[in-house]
Design a protein around this motif. Structure first.
Motif: not given
Length: 329
Positions: A293-294, A300-301, A305-307
């Motif tokens: 899960a981690a 997803r993070l 992150e690029r945004y």
């Protein structure tokens, strides 16, 4: 006369007529006590003692020398040669019987102590194996093999239920089948296992062919060599989740107190080890699920992150437009 006296005293007696025959008899079927005449043809009593001592047989044998020359010198020589006691001729029958029975008790007590010491060593070894490793499958076979050896039975196996009230179970280890891990069995063909699961107490069946409990599966038992069985429950929080199953191909009306004690101890140790292994497997599975899960969240993070820099550098206003030109923010 000696043979008749000891037989009438309730002792089992075999006889040899001279020293050579005595050595052959002791080698073929070692007795508990040897009543040894010092004056014999071919080999005298001293020569027999010397031969037995050279073979290391005196350590497991009580020797009473029988002599009509009961001088201090002769007796001292016999005792130094390895004899444990002496009886002078002519002997009194009550004394003969009492002395021999006393030495029989010594031998049996020594044998019992040695057996208990060996049992203790094996139980310690079983406990260490069950508690030192978590690869339970590999050590359960070792444990069943040790139990079969120490109790001199033909097969020891461990059976685990598929769940409370289940009619299916699995043989997870057996002393006579290396590598056995998951053999399914139908408990409807094993009323003795169901009985132990229900009552949570050990069960001994001295003769499976006549016991009423096994009457419903009598036809099935006709094709197997098993004659007697003993079962010990594997308990967790008062509930039975499996059995330690002992089988013998010969009749055994009852187990001795020693055998019952060993069965209970091994069953309790195995139950604790299996429970611990299951708990460890659950904890490991839970930890693995959390790690997965981690990893998903971290992935997803990383994708958004690029945004982060883009949003942070927006000074006064921000427009979000679809490729089609539609303004959505």
């Amino acid at each position: 006369l000696v043979r008749q006296t000891l037989s009438e005293g309730g002792l089992e007696v075999s006889e040899a007529s001279d020293g050579r025959a005595a050595l052959a008899a002791v080698r073929a079927d070692p007795p508990d006590v040897l009543v040894l005449d010092l004056m014999m043809p071919h080999l005298d009593g001293f020569q027999v003692l010397a031969a037995l001592d050279a073979e290391g047989a005196l350590a497991q044998l009580q020797v009473i020398v029988l002599t009509g020359r009961a001088s201090q010198e002769v007796l001292a020589r016999a005792l130094e040669a390895g004899a444990d006691d002496y009886i002078a001729k002519p002997f009194h029958t009550d004394e003969m019987i009492a002395r021999v029975k006393a030495h029989v008790r010594i031998v049996r007590a020594t044998r019992l102590l040695a057996q208990r010491r060996r049992d203790g060593e094996i139980l310690v070894e079983i406990g260490q194996r069950l508690s030192s490793r978590l690869d339970l499958q590999s050590i359960l076979h070792e444990v069943t093999t040790l139990v079969a050896e120490v109790l001199a039975i033909d097969r020891c196996s461990i059976i685990l239920l598929d769940g409370p009230g289940a009619l299916e179970a699995r043989v997870v280890a057996a002393s006579d089948v290396a590598g056995l891990t998951d053999r399914p069995i139908d408990l409807r063909r094993y009323p003795e296992v169901r009985h132990v699961v229900e009552h949570r107490e050990p069960l001994v069946v001295g003769d499976v062919t006549i016991d009423p409990l096994l009457h419903p599966v009598k036809a099935h038992l006709a094709g197997v060599a098993v004659r007697s069985v003993a079962l010990f429950p594997l308990l967790e929080a008062g509930a039975c989740f499996g059995v330690l199953f002992l089988r013998s191909n010969r009749l055994r009306e009852a187990l001795s107190e020693r055998e019952m004690q060993i069965g209970r101890i091994v069953a309790n140790s195995a139950a604790i080890a299996i429970t611990n292994a299951r708990l460890f497997a659950e904890v490991r599975a839970d930890a693995e699920a959390k790690r997965h899960a981690a990893a998903v969240v971290e992935g997803r993070l990383k994708r958004v992150e690029r945004y982060a820099g883009f949003f942070e550098s927006a000074a006064d206003a921000l427009c979000v437009v679809r490729p089609s030109g539609r303004l959505i923010y």
